[in-house]
Design a protein around this motif. Structure first.
Motif, PDB file in Angstrom:
ATOM      1  N   LEU A 122       0.938  -1.124  -0.089  1.00 57.70           N
ATOM      2  CA  LEU A 122       0.088  -0.119  -0.149  1.00 57.70           C
ATOM      3  C   LEU A 122       0.817   1.340   0.071  1.00 57.70           C
ATOM      4  O   LEU A 122       0.503   2.098  -0.597  1.00 57.70           O
ATOM      5  CB  LEU A 122      -0.855  -0.163   1.173  1.00 57.70           C
ATOM      6  CG  LEU A 122      -2.091  -1.102   1.035  1.00 57.70           C
ATOM      7  CD1 LEU A 122      -2.683  -1.039   2.574  1.00 57.70           C
ATOM      8  CD2 LEU A 122      -3.159  -0.625  -0.006  1.00 57.70           C
ATOM      9  N   ILE A 123       1.879   1.263   0.920  1.00 56.56           N
ATOM     10  CA  ILE A 123       2.633   2.354   0.801  1.00 56.56           C
ATOM     11  C   ILE A 123       3.466   2.480  -0.515  1.00 56.56           C
ATOM     12  O   ILE A 123       3.614   3.672  -0.948  1.00 56.56           O
ATOM     13  CB  ILE A 123       3.898   2.156   1.960  1.00 56.56           C
ATOM     14  CG1 ILE A 123       3.364   2.214   3.274  1.00 56.56           C
ATOM     15  CG2 ILE A 123       4.948   3.397   1.855  1.00 56.56           C
ATOM     16  CD1 ILE A 123       3.893   1.553   4.522  1.00 56.56           C
ATOM     17  N   ASP A 124       4.016   1.409  -1.074  1.00 58.39           N
ATOM     18  CA  ASP A 124       4.685   1.572  -2.620  1.00 58.39           C
ATOM     19  C   ASP A 124       3.725   2.029  -3.547  1.00 58.39           C
ATOM     20  O   ASP A 124       4.372   2.853  -4.498  1.00 58.39           O
ATOM     21  CB  ASP A 124       5.179   0.002  -2.965  1.00 58.39           C
ATOM     22  CG  ASP A 124       6.541  -0.284  -2.031  1.00 58.39           C
ATOM     23  OD1 ASP A 124       7.158   0.688  -1.524  1.00 58.39           O
ATOM     24  OD2 ASP A 124       6.693  -1.457  -2.062  1.00 58.39           O
ATOM     25  N   ARG A 125       2.423   1.606  -3.294  1.00 61.95           N
ATOM     26  CA  ARG A 125       1.587   2.180  -4.406  1.00 61.95           C
ATOM     27  C   ARG A 125       0.919   3.537  -4.252  1.00 61.95           C
ATOM     28  O   ARG A 125       0.243   3.835  -4.570  1.00 61.95           O
ATOM     29  CB  ARG A 125       0.371   1.140  -4.542  1.00 61.95           C
ATOM     30  CG  ARG A 125       0.863  -0.081  -5.142  1.00 61.95           C
ATOM     31  CD  ARG A 125      -0.523  -1.017  -5.416  1.00 61.95           C
ATOM     32  NE  ARG A 125      -0.992  -1.636  -4.263  1.00 61.95           N
ATOM     33  CZ  ARG A 125      -2.318  -1.701  -4.100  1.00 61.95           C
ATOM     34  NH1 ARG A 125      -3.179  -0.943  -4.788  1.00 61.95           N
ATOM     35  NH2 ARG A 125      -2.853  -2.026  -3.007  1.00 61.95           N
ATOM     36  N   GLU A 126       1.603   4.296  -3.070  1.00 64.31           N
ATOM     37  CA  GLU A 126       1.220   5.239  -2.483  1.00 64.31           C
ATOM     38  C   GLU A 126      -0.248   5.505  -2.236  1.00 64.31           C
ATOM     39  O   GLU A 126      -0.880   6.416  -2.610  1.00 64.31           O
ATOM     40  CB  GLU A 126       1.485   6.569  -3.878  1.00 64.31           C
ATOM     41  CG  GLU A 126       3.093   6.665  -3.935  1.00 64.31           C
ATOM     42  CD  GLU A 126       3.511   7.631  -4.783  1.00 64.31           C
ATOM     43  OE1 GLU A 126       2.859   8.192  -5.479  1.00 64.31           O
ATOM     44  OE2 GLU A 126       4.415   8.076  -4.973  1.00 64.31           O
ATOM     45  N   HIS A 132      -6.228  13.903   8.665  1.00 61.98           N
ATOM     46  CA  HIS A 132      -7.236  12.852   8.414  1.00 61.98           C
ATOM     47  C   HIS A 132      -6.464  11.954   7.531  1.00 61.98           C
ATOM     48  O   HIS A 132      -5.768  12.461   6.575  1.00 61.98           O
ATOM     49  CB  HIS A 132      -8.472  13.511   7.867  1.00 61.98           C
ATOM     50  CG  HIS A 132      -9.419  12.517   7.537  1.00 61.98           C
ATOM     51  ND1 HIS A 132     -10.199  12.245   8.134  1.00 61.98           N
ATOM     52  CD2 HIS A 132      -9.543  12.121   5.974  1.00 61.98           C
ATOM     53  CE1 HIS A 132     -11.202  11.199   7.614  1.00 61.98           C
ATOM     54  NE2 HIS A 132     -10.814  11.212   6.256  1.00 61.98           N
ATOM     55  N   TYR A 133      -6.488  10.463   7.752  1.00 62.43           N
ATOM     56  CA  TYR A 133      -5.903   9.698   6.837  1.00 62.43           C
ATOM     57  C   TYR A 133      -6.824   8.864   6.101  1.00 62.43           C
ATOM     58  O   TYR A 133      -7.889   8.088   6.743  1.00 62.43           O
ATOM     59  CB  TYR A 133      -5.186   8.502   7.656  1.00 62.43           C
ATOM     60  CG  TYR A 133      -3.791   9.270   8.547  1.00 62.43           C
ATOM     61  CD1 TYR A 133      -2.497   9.341   7.720  1.00 62.43           C
ATOM     62  CD2 TYR A 133      -3.862   9.648   9.655  1.00 62.43           C
ATOM     63  CE1 TYR A 133      -1.578  10.023   8.316  1.00 62.43           C
ATOM     64  CE2 TYR A 133      -2.806  10.304  10.139  1.00 62.43           C
ATOM     65  CZ  TYR A 133      -1.714  10.663   9.782  1.00 62.43           C
ATOM     66  OH  TYR A 133      -0.593  11.013  10.171  1.00 62.43           O
ATOM     67  N   GLU A 134      -6.532   8.598   5.096  1.00 64.63           N
ATOM     68  CA  GLU A 134      -7.395   7.568   4.167  1.00 64.63           C
ATOM     69  C   GLU A 134      -6.530   6.654   3.425  1.00 64.63           C
ATOM     70  O   GLU A 134      -5.420   7.039   3.049  1.00 64.63           O
ATOM     71  CB  GLU A 134      -8.264   8.466   3.219  1.00 64.63           C
ATOM     72  CG  GLU A 134      -9.519   9.066   3.825  1.00 64.63           C
ATOM     73  CD  GLU A 134     -10.431   9.415   2.730  1.00 64.63           C
ATOM     74  OE1 GLU A 134     -11.695   9.310   3.368  1.00 64.63           O
ATOM     75  OE2 GLU A 134     -10.234   9.396   1.678  1.00 64.63           O
ATOM     76  N   VAL A 135      -6.908   5.566   3.027  1.00 66.92           N
ATOM     77  CA  VAL A 135      -6.100   4.429   2.446  1.00 66.92           C
ATOM     78  C   VAL A 135      -6.871   3.894   1.563  1.00 66.92           C
ATOM     79  O   VAL A 135      -7.911   3.320   1.747  1.00 66.92           O
ATOM     80  CB  VAL A 135      -5.440   3.380   3.440  1.00 66.92           C
ATOM     81  CG1 VAL A 135      -4.665   2.330   2.703  1.00 66.92           C
ATOM     82  CG2 VAL A 135      -4.821   3.899   4.745  1.00 66.92           C
ATOM     83  N   LEU A 136      -6.266   3.728   0.154  1.00 71.12           N
ATOM     84  CA  LEU A 136      -7.162   3.272  -0.852  1.00 71.12           C
ATOM     85  C   LEU A 136      -6.624   1.642  -0.902  1.00 71.12           C
ATOM     86  O   LEU A 136      -5.607   1.015  -1.071  1.00 71.12           O
ATOM     87  CB  LEU A 136      -6.579   3.670  -2.276  1.00 71.12           C
ATOM     88  CG  LEU A 136      -7.242   3.149  -3.484  1.00 71.12           C
ATOM     89  CD1 LEU A 136      -8.650   3.286  -3.597  1.00 71.12           C
ATOM     90  CD2 LEU A 136      -6.542   3.865  -4.751  1.00 71.12           C
TER      91      LEU A 136
END
Length: 144
Positions: free
Chosen positions: A48-52, A65-69
């Motif tokens: 997920l981090i590598d894919r930004e 505020h954090y969101e994760v795709l």
């Protein structure tokens, strides 16, 4: 070892990460995390981090505020959610968090929470400024 003790160790391991950590230090860190978290969880978070996919919205008044795709949807992560339950390091709106962390307690966190915590320490969040109207619109889309 209790869940809250495990989470304390995981928090300490993650807190030791710096953006300029050398490869040897990071190898040791991953080994320490593997003691508490599954390889699949760690690899999924790193992916997920590598894919930004970790987005950090910065408001003008200082709130973050954090969101994760995720693989199927966008999830909101609350990494410092004040909770009376010491068995939760953070909160995520994904179904895996609800089941694996809250109900069955088979995992300490979901990949979205881990990705957010690691991305913040590694300074790998995609940062976006957001004003009050945009934040309200974001919440309206997400929670209605």
């Amino acid at each position: 070892m209790s869940r809250s003790q495990q989470l304390s160790f995981v928090q300490a391991i993650i807190a030791s990460i710096t953006p300029d950590s050398c490869t040897e230090d990071m190898d040791e860190t991953w080994e320490q995390l593997r003691f508490f978290l599954t390889d699949n969880l760690i690899l999924a978070a790193l992916d997920l981090i590598d894919r930004e996919s970790v987005i950090k919205y910065n408001s003008p008044w200082g709130r973050v505020h954090y969101e994760v795709l995720g693989s199927t949807a966008m999830y909101t992560v609350f990494p410092e959610l004040p909770s009376p339950d010491p068995d939760n390091l953070a909160y995520c709106t994904c179904p895996a968090f609800a089941y694996s962390v809250l109900i069955s307690k088979s995992q300490l966190m979901c990949k979205h929470v881990l990705a957010t915590l690691l991305a913040e320490r590694l300074q790998k969040c995609v940062e976006r400024p957001i004003n009050a109207d945009q934040l309200a619109s974001l919440f309206k889309r997400r929670f209605s």
